[in-house]
Design a protein around this motif. Structure first.
Motif, PDB file in Angstrom:
ATOM      1  N   GLY A   1      24.063  -3.508   2.831  1.00 12.04           N
ATOM      2  CA  GLY A   1      25.492  -3.528   3.088  1.00 12.04           C
ATOM      3  C   GLY A   1      25.726  -3.692   4.581  1.00 12.04           C
ATOM      4  O   GLY A   1      24.910  -3.254   5.392  1.00 12.04           O
ATOM      5  N   ALA A   2      26.809  -4.360   4.958  1.00 12.92           N
ATOM      6  CA  ALA A   2      27.062  -4.597   6.382  1.00 12.92           C
ATOM      7  C   ALA A   2      28.548  -4.790   6.637  1.00 12.92           C
ATOM      8  O   ALA A   2      29.332  -5.007   5.718  1.00 12.92           O
ATOM      9  CB  ALA A   2      26.287  -5.831   6.842  1.00 12.92           C
ATOM     10  N   LYS A   3      28.890  -4.694   7.904  1.00 12.27           N
ATOM     11  CA  LYS A   3      30.230  -5.058   8.371  1.00 12.27           C
ATOM     12  C   LYS A   3      30.042  -5.984   9.547  1.00 12.27           C
ATOM     13  O   LYS A   3      28.973  -6.012  10.143  1.00 12.27           O
ATOM     14  CB  LYS A   3      30.964  -3.817   8.876  1.00 12.27           C
ATOM     15  CG  LYS A   3      31.226  -2.795   7.827  1.00 12.27           C
ATOM     16  CD  LYS A   3      31.880  -1.574   8.426  1.00 12.27           C
ATOM     17  CE  LYS A   3      32.163  -0.589   7.304  1.00 12.27           C
ATOM     18  NZ  LYS A   3      32.832   0.615   7.800  1.00 12.27           N
ATOM     19  N   TRP A   4      31.055  -6.751   9.846  1.00 11.70           N
ATOM     20  CA  TRP A   4      31.017  -7.439  11.137  1.00 11.70           C
ATOM     21  C   TRP A   4      32.328  -7.238  11.845  1.00 11.70           C
ATOM     22  O   TRP A   4      33.325  -6.897  11.215  1.00 11.70           O
ATOM     23  CB  TRP A   4      30.594  -8.898  11.032  1.00 11.70           C
ATOM     24  CG  TRP A   4      31.297  -9.770  10.032  1.00 11.70           C
ATOM     25  CD1 TRP A   4      32.338  -9.446   9.208  1.00 11.70           C
ATOM     26  CD2 TRP A   4      30.970 -11.128   9.755  1.00 11.70           C
ATOM     27  NE1 TRP A   4      32.666 -10.516   8.431  1.00 11.70           N
ATOM     28  CE2 TRP A   4      31.862 -11.574   8.751  1.00 11.70           C
ATOM     29  CE3 TRP A   4      30.038 -12.035  10.261  1.00 11.70           C
ATOM     30  CZ2 TRP A   4      31.827 -12.879   8.242  1.00 11.70           C
ATOM     31  CZ3 TRP A   4      30.009 -13.325   9.758  1.00 11.70           C
ATOM     32  CH2 TRP A   4      30.891 -13.731   8.761  1.00 11.70           C
ATOM     33  N   ASP A   5      32.308  -7.427  13.154  1.00 13.00           N
ATOM     34  CA  ASP A   5      33.519  -7.146  13.912  1.00 13.00           C
ATOM     35  C   ASP A   5      34.071  -8.429  14.518  1.00 13.00           C
ATOM     36  O   ASP A   5      33.530  -9.522  14.295  1.00 13.00           O
ATOM     37  CB  ASP A   5      33.263  -6.042  14.955  1.00 13.00           C
ATOM     38  CG  ASP A   5      32.260  -6.462  16.027  1.00 13.00           C
ATOM     39  OD1 ASP A   5      32.043  -7.684  16.225  1.00 13.00           O
ATOM     40  OD2 ASP A   5      31.679  -5.563  16.682  1.00 13.00           O
ATOM     41  N   GLU A   6      35.134  -8.283  15.292  1.00 14.88           N
ATOM     42  CA  GLU A   6      35.813  -9.483  15.815  1.00 14.88           C
ATOM     43  C   GLU A   6      34.952 -10.246  16.826  1.00 14.88           C
ATOM     44  O   GLU A   6      35.201 -11.417  17.088  1.00 14.88           O
ATOM     45  CB  GLU A   6      37.211  -9.188  16.370  1.00 14.88           C
ATOM     46  CG  GLU A   6      37.363  -8.045  17.367  1.00 14.88           C
ATOM     47  CD  GLU A   6      36.870  -6.687  16.858  1.00 14.88           C
ATOM     48  OE1 GLU A   6      36.277  -5.954  17.668  1.00 14.88           O
ATOM     49  OE2 GLU A   6      37.042  -6.378  15.653  1.00 14.88           O
TER      50      GLU A   6
ATOM     51  N   ALA B   1      23.924 -16.058   9.478  1.00  9.69           N
ATOM     52  CA  ALA B   1      24.167 -14.909   8.597  1.00  9.69           C
ATOM     53  C   ALA B   1      25.666 -14.694   8.440  1.00  9.69           C
ATOM     54  O   ALA B   1      26.466 -15.239   9.206  1.00  9.69           O
ATOM     55  CB  ALA B   1      23.517 -13.659   9.186  1.00  9.69           C
ATOM     56  N   ALA B   2      26.020 -13.909   7.439  1.00 12.21           N
ATOM     57  CA  ALA B   2      27.433 -13.604   7.204  1.00 12.21           C
ATOM     58  C   ALA B   2      27.538 -12.305   6.421  1.00 12.21           C
ATOM     59  O   ALA B   2      26.547 -11.807   5.895  1.00 12.21           O
ATOM     60  CB  ALA B   2      28.095 -14.737   6.416  1.00 12.21           C
ATOM     61  N   VAL B   3      28.753 -11.769   6.372  1.00 16.34           N
ATOM     62  CA  VAL B   3      29.023 -10.638   5.488  1.00 16.34           C
ATOM     63  C   VAL B   3      29.943 -11.171   4.393  1.00 16.34           C
ATOM     64  O   VAL B   3      31.032 -11.672   4.667  1.00 16.34           O
ATOM     65  CB  VAL B   3      29.676  -9.466   6.249  1.00 16.34           C
ATOM     66  CG1 VAL B   3      29.959  -8.311   5.295  1.00 16.34           C
ATOM     67  CG2 VAL B   3      28.778  -9.006   7.393  1.00 16.34           C
TER      68      VAL B   3
ATOM     69  N   GLY C   1      35.855  -5.739   7.874  1.00 16.53           N
ATOM     70  CA  GLY C   1      35.628  -5.438   6.465  1.00 16.53           C
ATOM     71  C   GLY C   1      34.166  -5.198   6.171  1.00 16.53           C
ATOM     72  O   GLY C   1      33.295  -5.533   6.960  1.00 16.53           O
ATOM     73  N   GLY C   2      33.912  -4.623   5.000  1.00 15.24           N
ATOM     74  CA  GLY C   2      32.542  -4.364   4.596  1.00 15.24           C
ATOM     75  C   GLY C   2      32.161  -5.237   3.427  1.00 15.24           C
ATOM     76  O   GLY C   2      33.010  -5.655   2.648  1.00 15.24           O
ATOM     77  N   GLY C   3      30.893  -5.535   3.310  1.00 15.41           N
ATOM     78  CA  GLY C   3      30.417  -6.346   2.193  1.00 15.41           C
ATOM     79  C   GLY C   3      28.905  -6.397   2.201  1.00 15.41           C
ATOM     80  O   GLY C   3      28.250  -5.453   2.641  1.00 15.41           O
TER      81      GLY C   3
END
Ligand code: 6R9
Length: 647
Positions: A501-506, A445-447, A459-461
């Motif tokens: 909608g989603a974000k991911w973190d480091e 998966a990815a954003v 970031g959000g996407g």
């Protein structure tokens, strides 16, 4: 894209798996991710080996984007996997289903007994003329006859279409007509909050409207005297009494349909999501075992309704394929009192409990005293599904229900995905409240942004799934083009677009923010309704909040909040000011709600999701669209009044 505001990513709390839990966990090696990633087809093939096949597959995957075929050439039967194959093991007399009716009676269905019932009903269906590929609509409450009928369909290769028992006759009629079912299974009545719900009467209305139904099988649940149409309506128990308890299972192709399930789309017409046999079963089998850390001796309870996908995958197919004991409850969680679920956890010594954020927020509102009445020490794992879970609700669930000892698995997935796709693995994942953490091994998966480029951490996407998975939907019933357009056309034909909608973190953790239409743009700042709701729920007075973006001539949109207060709190202007201030503090002054409307209830779909579209209609004074899928349609008018009074 404008600068995102990262309230959720400021969540600092971390919960590593408790050492005791980790020591016994089904998955204890983080290397599973790397291994599955290197050869995801091999990974899924190893899971498929755990199932019983009449004929092994020739190829694991044929991928002609966006059309996937899994375990090509394989033949199997879902009812054999969920029932027959346990009979030659010590599970034969194990409880498959522990059922409790709302008035308090219980039924324990062993695997052996389940086999007899499923075989009999399979023969009943055959005698009614149901053949492989025919659709059968099931309109039943949470009683054992529902999974029995599903597995009986699976046994003869018929396609079940379960329609949530609380749906209106209109919603049922629409689904019967679209599926082309000729047989409907329903019941006389059932219990809900102490009342008898006239299911047969509602089914009759729907049959009238839809046309096409030749036979209606009626389960006796309350024993009420209901009108039966001669030649069309038949009693379940009478048919079962004379049915042969042996019915040979149909050897289904992996890609033959197992079931369809309607889900609402952006248009008014519900989509019949199609799931097939082999891949679906492999996907739910694997995720049940790993995500819920399922052990032979566990009592497992998913409190969803079988009328939505969570019940299909994680009450019926996943647990039974694993030979587990699955708990079913007919009624309402506040009947006769608000501790009903905790009383059941105690009495059945439930080990694994899976529910939805909306329920958790409801429990918070009712207060800690209810769970405190009961011994919940049997619990060792908790799950959440259906919506983003607000960190405050997560922490409450962890502390009050889980006694700070149970890992929480926040599982992201959809009707369309069939199985859990983003989730912690409870023995190895350090959880962060509000994050569903990482894709299940083998899932990618990815954003992404509008152009399909991965957004940088923070970031959000848009959430995107980058490779096929076995339980994925194969089409929309009768409308393959809609399948291609809705899910596989956002970027390219190989990237699945879930609409979230989603974000991911480091750390590569995913933070799902809700449907993309739950995102608003306030003076150029992207805000998720969920972040503002979470900030509101942090206030001790707030039980539940729903936020929408209202059109604003200057800022584009402004947040409007609908708030349910906890018992003991009264609406006031001072409280309204305080809540606005709370959001300004937690997120930013930009996010400060323009208005706070106090309400005793929110519009919820049958699966507990807040219908924000309706709130938008109310705020904008537009006509209220279709409310037939609401659990509480009467709330719409109340809210309109509350909104207008508050104005
Ligand atoms: C299983 C189910 C799917 C939509 C999905 C998303 C939301 C589900 C979630 C979640 C955040 C989670 N959703 N689980 N959002 N975190 N853990 O609910 O299926 O009824 O089809 O709904 O639910 O918005 O797109 P379905």
């Amino acid at each position: 894209m404008s600068r995102p505001i990262d309230a959720l990513l400021q969540e600092q709390r971390r919960y590593p798996p408790p050492a005791e839990f980790a020591a016994r966990a089904n998955v204890d090696d983080p290397d599973v991710y790397r291994q599955a990633d290197e050869d995801f087809e091999g990974f899924w093939a190893r899971w498929a080996e755990e199932l019983a096949w009449f004929r092994k597959w020739d190829r694991v995957l044929e991928w002609h984007p966006p059309d996937a075929r899994w375990f090509v050439g394989g033949r199997l039967n879902a009812s054999v996997n969920c029932v027959d194959r346990h009979l030659a093991t010590p599970r034969k007399n194990k409880a498959a289903i522990i059922w409790e009716g709302e008035p308090g009676e219980t039924r324990v269905v062993t695997y052996q007994e389940l086999a007899r019932q499923v075989n009999r009903f399979a023969n009943v269906l055959k005698a009614l003329g149901v053949r492989k590929g025919d659709r059968v609509t099931l309109y039943l409450p949470m009683i054992p006859e529902l999974p029995i009928a599903m597995l009986a369909c699976a046994r003869i290769g018929a396609v079940h279409s379960v329609v949530f028992g609380g749906f209106s006759p209109t919603a049922l009629a629409q689904r019967i007509a679209d599926s082309g079912s000729r047989v409907l299974v329903t019941c006389d009545e059932y219990y809900r909050r102490g009342e008898r719900i006239p299911q047969k009467r509602r089914a009759d209305e729907a049959v009238q409207m839809a046309g096409g139904i030749d036979k209606v099988v009626v389960v006796r649940r309350t024993g009420a005297n209901v009108p039966m149409t001669p030649g069309r309506d038949l009693w379940w128990d009478e048919l079962m009494a004379s049915a042969d308890p042996h019915c040979p299972p149909e050897p289904m192709d992996s890609e033959d349909m197992l079931f369809m399930m309607y889900t609402s789309g952006t248009t008014g017409k519900p989509k019949g999501i199609v799931h097939t046999t082999g891949g679906y079963l492999v996907g739910v089998h694997a995720t049940t075992k790993w995500v819920f850390d399922l052990k032979e001796e566990d009592t497992y309870w998913c409190s969803a309704d079988i009328g939505w996908i969570t019940g299909h995958s994680y009450i019926v197919y996943g647990p039974l394929s694993n030979g587990a004991t699955t708990v079913m409850y007919e009624g309402s969680p506040d009947w006769p009192d608000k501790d009903r679920l905790w009383s059941m956890v105690e009495r059945y010594a439930v080990n694994i409990f899976y529910t939805a954020p909306t329920a958790i927020r409801q429990f918070m509102q009712w207060g800690e005293a209810y769970p405190r009445r009961h011994d919940l020490s049997s619990l060792r794992l908790l799950g959440s599904v259906g919506e983003p879970i607000n960190p405050e609700a997560w922490v409450w669930y962890h502390r009050v229900i889980g006694g700070e000892r149970c890992p929480i698995v926040d599982t992201w997935w959809q009707t369309e995905t069939g199985m859990i796709l983003i989730t912690p693995l409870p023995g190895i994942t350090v959880t962060k409240p509000g994050s569903a953490t990482r894709p299940f091994p083998g899932v990618k998966a990815a954003v992404l942004d509008e152009q399909g480029q991965p957004v940088p951490p923070g970031g959000g996407g848009y959430l995107a799934i980058l490779r096929p998975w076995p339980a994925m939907l194969r089409t929309i019933w009768g409308d393959h083009q809609r399948y291609v357009d809705t899910y596989w056309s956002r970027w390219n034909r190989q990237t699945y677009y879930p609409g979230d909608g989603a974000k991911w973190d480091e750390d590569g953790y995913f933070w799902v923010l809700g449907r993309v239409d739950d995102v608003m743009n306030v003076a150029g700042h992207r805000l998720s309704t969920m972040e503002i709701e979470s900030a509101l729920v942090e206030h001790p007075a707030v039980a539940e909040a729903a936020v929408i973006g209202a059109t604003h001539s200057i800022k584009g949109q402004v947040p409007v909040a609908f708030v349910i207060l906890k018992s003991g709190w009264e609406p006031s202007e001072a409280l309204e000011r305080e809540l606005k201030e709370k959001v300004a503090q937690v997120i930013s002054p930009i996010a400060r709600p323009d208005r706070v409307v106090f309400t005793p209830d929110l519009p919820k779909t049958r699966s507990g999701k807040i219908m924000r579209r309706l709130l938008r209609d109310i705020v904008h004074g537009s006509a209220l669209g279709d409310v037939t899928t609401l659990r509480n349609p009467e709330v719409a008018e109340h809210l309109r009044q509350a909104f207008e009074t508050a104005a």
